[in-house]
Scaffold this motif. Structure first.
Motif, PDB file in Angstrom:
ATOM      1  N   TYR A  45       3.279  -2.377 -19.487  1.00  0.00           N
ATOM      2  CA  TYR A  45       3.751  -1.267 -18.656  1.00  0.00           C
ATOM      3  C   TYR A  45       2.969  -1.205 -17.346  1.00  0.00           C
ATOM      4  CZ  TYR A  45       6.073   0.481 -22.852  1.00  0.00           C
ATOM      5  OH  TYR A  45       6.846   0.618 -23.970  1.00  0.00           O
ATOM      6  N   GLY A  46       1.660  -1.327 -17.447  1.00  0.00           N
ATOM      7  CA  GLY A  46       0.823  -1.271 -16.254  1.00  0.00           C
ATOM      8  C   GLY A  46       1.115  -2.404 -15.290  1.00  0.00           C
ATOM      9  N   LEU A  47       1.351  -3.578 -15.821  1.00  0.00           N
ATOM     10  CA  LEU A  47       1.661  -4.733 -14.982  1.00  0.00           C
ATOM     11  C   LEU A  47       2.967  -4.528 -14.222  1.00  0.00           C
ATOM     12  CD1 LEU A  47       0.806  -7.632 -14.209  1.00  0.00           C
ATOM     13  CD2 LEU A  47       2.209  -8.408 -16.116  1.00  0.00           C
ATOM     14  N   ILE A  48       3.997  -4.066 -14.907  1.00  0.00           N
ATOM     15  CA  ILE A  48       5.287  -3.842 -14.258  1.00  0.00           C
ATOM     16  C   ILE A  48       5.183  -2.712 -13.234  1.00  0.00           C
ATOM     17  CG2 ILE A  48       7.675  -3.099 -14.647  1.00  0.00           C
ATOM     18  CD1 ILE A  48       7.111  -5.981 -15.448  1.00  0.00           C
ATOM     19  N   TYR A  49       4.463  -1.638 -13.568  1.00  0.00           N
ATOM     20  CA  TYR A  49       4.294  -0.531 -12.625  1.00  0.00           C
ATOM     21  C   TYR A  49       3.546  -1.003 -11.379  1.00  0.00           C
ATOM     22  CZ  TYR A  49       3.365   4.134 -10.815  1.00  0.00           C
ATOM     23  OH  TYR A  49       3.310   5.244 -10.014  1.00  0.00           O
ATOM     24  N   ALA A  50       2.506  -1.787 -11.555  1.00  0.00           N
ATOM     25  CA  ALA A  50       1.753  -2.314 -10.413  1.00  0.00           C
ATOM     26  C   ALA A  50       2.633  -3.228  -9.553  1.00  0.00           C
ATOM     27  CB  ALA A  50       0.519  -3.061 -10.892  1.00  0.00           C
ATOM     28  N   LEU A  51       3.461  -4.022 -10.195  1.00  0.00           N
ATOM     29  CA  LEU A  51       4.374  -4.897  -9.469  1.00  0.00           C
ATOM     30  C   LEU A  51       5.378  -4.081  -8.660  1.00  0.00           C
ATOM     31  CD1 LEU A  51       5.126  -7.884  -9.046  1.00  0.00           C
ATOM     32  CD2 LEU A  51       6.728  -7.623 -10.938  1.00  0.00           C
ATOM     33  N   LEU A  52       5.906  -3.024  -9.252  1.00  0.00           N
ATOM     34  CA  LEU A  52       6.834  -2.154  -8.523  1.00  0.00           C
ATOM     35  C   LEU A  52       6.152  -1.464  -7.350  1.00  0.00           C
ATOM     36  CD1 LEU A  52       8.850  -0.526 -11.445  1.00  0.00           C
ATOM     37  CD2 LEU A  52       9.678  -2.192  -9.773  1.00  0.00           C
ATOM     38  N   LEU A  53       4.910  -1.032  -7.541  1.00  0.00           N
ATOM     39  CA  LEU A  53       4.161  -0.418  -6.440  1.00  0.00           C
ATOM     40  C   LEU A  53       3.941  -1.407  -5.305  1.00  0.00           C
ATOM     41  CD1 LEU A  53       1.417   1.688  -8.250  1.00  0.00           C
ATOM     42  CD2 LEU A  53       3.418   2.520  -7.018  1.00  0.00           C
ATOM     43  N   ALA A  54       3.613  -2.640  -5.649  1.00  0.00           N
ATOM     44  CA  ALA A  54       3.407  -3.666  -4.632  1.00  0.00           C
ATOM     45  C   ALA A  54       4.707  -3.946  -3.875  1.00  0.00           C
ATOM     46  CB  ALA A  54       2.877  -4.941  -5.277  1.00  0.00           C
ATOM     47  N   LEU A  55       5.817  -4.019  -4.600  1.00  0.00           N
ATOM     48  CA  LEU A  55       7.106  -4.246  -3.943  1.00  0.00           C
ATOM     49  C   LEU A  55       7.483  -3.076  -3.039  1.00  0.00           C
ATOM     50  CD1 LEU A  55       9.174  -5.840  -6.835  1.00  0.00           C
ATOM     51  CD2 LEU A  55       8.327  -6.964  -4.771  1.00  0.00           C
ATOM     52  N   PHE A  56       7.217  -1.864  -3.476  1.00  0.00           N
ATOM     53  CA  PHE A  56       7.488  -0.691  -2.654  1.00  0.00           C
ATOM     54  C   PHE A  56       6.631  -0.705  -1.392  1.00  0.00           C
ATOM     55  CE2 PHE A  56       6.303   3.714  -1.547  1.00  0.00           C
ATOM     56  CZ  PHE A  56       7.542   4.134  -1.082  1.00  0.00           C
ATOM     57  N   GLY A  57       5.350  -1.025  -1.553  1.00  0.00           N
ATOM     58  CA  GLY A  57       4.466  -1.100  -0.389  1.00  0.00           C
ATOM     59  C   GLY A  57       4.889  -2.189   0.585  1.00  0.00           C
ATOM     60  N   LEU A  58       5.292  -3.312   0.069  1.00  0.00           N
ATOM     61  CA  LEU A  58       5.760  -4.419   0.923  1.00  0.00           C
ATOM     62  C   LEU A  58       7.039  -4.018   1.657  1.00  0.00           C
ATOM     63  CD1 LEU A  58       5.315  -7.369   1.734  1.00  0.00           C
ATOM     64  CD2 LEU A  58       6.722  -8.007  -0.212  1.00  0.00           C
ATOM     65  N   ALA A  59       7.954  -3.360   0.973  1.00  0.00           N
ATOM     66  CA  ALA A  59       9.195  -2.918   1.607  1.00  0.00           C
ATOM     67  C   ALA A  59       8.910  -1.901   2.707  1.00  0.00           C
ATOM     68  CB  ALA A  59      10.134  -2.331   0.567  1.00  0.00           C
ATOM     69  N   ARG A  60       7.969  -1.001   2.461  1.00  0.00           N
ATOM     70  CA  ARG A  60       7.593  -0.017   3.477  1.00  0.00           C
ATOM     71  C   ARG A  60       7.002  -0.671   4.711  1.00  0.00           C
ATOM     72  NH1 ARG A  60       4.305   5.337   2.242  1.00  0.00           N
ATOM     73  NH2 ARG A  60       4.610   5.612   4.459  1.00  0.00           N
ATOM     74  N   MET A  61       6.170  -1.679   4.485  1.00  0.00           N
ATOM     75  CA  MET A  61       5.551  -2.378   5.620  1.00  0.00           C
ATOM     76  C   MET A  61       6.592  -3.145   6.425  1.00  0.00           C
ATOM     77  SD  MET A  61       1.848  -3.692   4.149  1.00  0.00           S
ATOM     78  CE  MET A  61       2.330  -5.331   4.417  1.00  0.00           C
ATOM     79  N   MET A  62       7.558  -3.745   5.745  1.00  0.00           N
ATOM     80  CA  MET A  62       8.565  -4.535   6.426  1.00  0.00           C
ATOM     81  C   MET A  62       9.544  -3.650   7.221  1.00  0.00           C
ATOM     82  SD  MET A  62       9.387  -7.487   3.653  1.00  0.00           S
ATOM     83  CE  MET A  62      10.459  -8.382   4.733  1.00  0.00           C
ATOM     84  N   LEU A  63       9.742  -2.424   6.780  1.00  0.00           N
ATOM     85  CA  LEU A  63      10.677  -1.535   7.455  1.00  0.00           C
ATOM     86  C   LEU A  63      10.055  -0.813   8.652  1.00  0.00           C
ATOM     87  CD1 LEU A  63      12.594  -0.012   4.421  1.00  0.00           C
ATOM     88  CD2 LEU A  63      13.384  -1.752   6.033  1.00  0.00           C
ATOM     89  N   ARG A  64       8.785  -0.931   8.835  1.00  0.00           N
ATOM     90  CA  ARG A  64       8.139  -0.266   9.983  1.00  0.00           C
ATOM     91  C   ARG A  64       8.331  -1.034  11.243  1.00  0.00           C
ATOM     92  NH1 ARG A  64       2.631   2.650   8.120  1.00  0.00           N
ATOM     93  NH2 ARG A  64       3.644   4.046   6.710  1.00  0.00           N
TER      94      ARG A  64
END
Length: 64
Positions: A45-64
């Motif tokens: 669970y922790g691994l998948i949650y961390a992966l989702l957080l990383a993907l969200f952070g990457l998407a936020r950075m790319m949209l700026r």
């Protein structure tokens, strides 16, 4: 931001359960205890949650 972090929790749960065959295969291959009698280990669970957080952070950075 907090709403997104909270919304990712159920998504991580669903994805973790859908990846049950992967966890079983990794458990057999790596000799790690990833699947118990009540489902995937907390590590999964922790691994998948961390992966989702990383993907969200990457998407936020790319949209700026």
């Amino acid at each position: 931001m907090l709403a997104v972090l909270l919304a990712l929790i159920p998504l991580a749960l669903v994805l973790t359960l859908l990846l049950m065959p992967l966890w079983s295969w990794l458990e057999a291959t790596l000799a790690l205890e990833l699947v118990g009698h009540s489902g995937p280990a907390g590590l999964c669970y922790g691994l998948i949650y961390a992966l989702l957080l990383a993907l969200f952070g990457l998407a936020r950075m790319m949209l700026r």
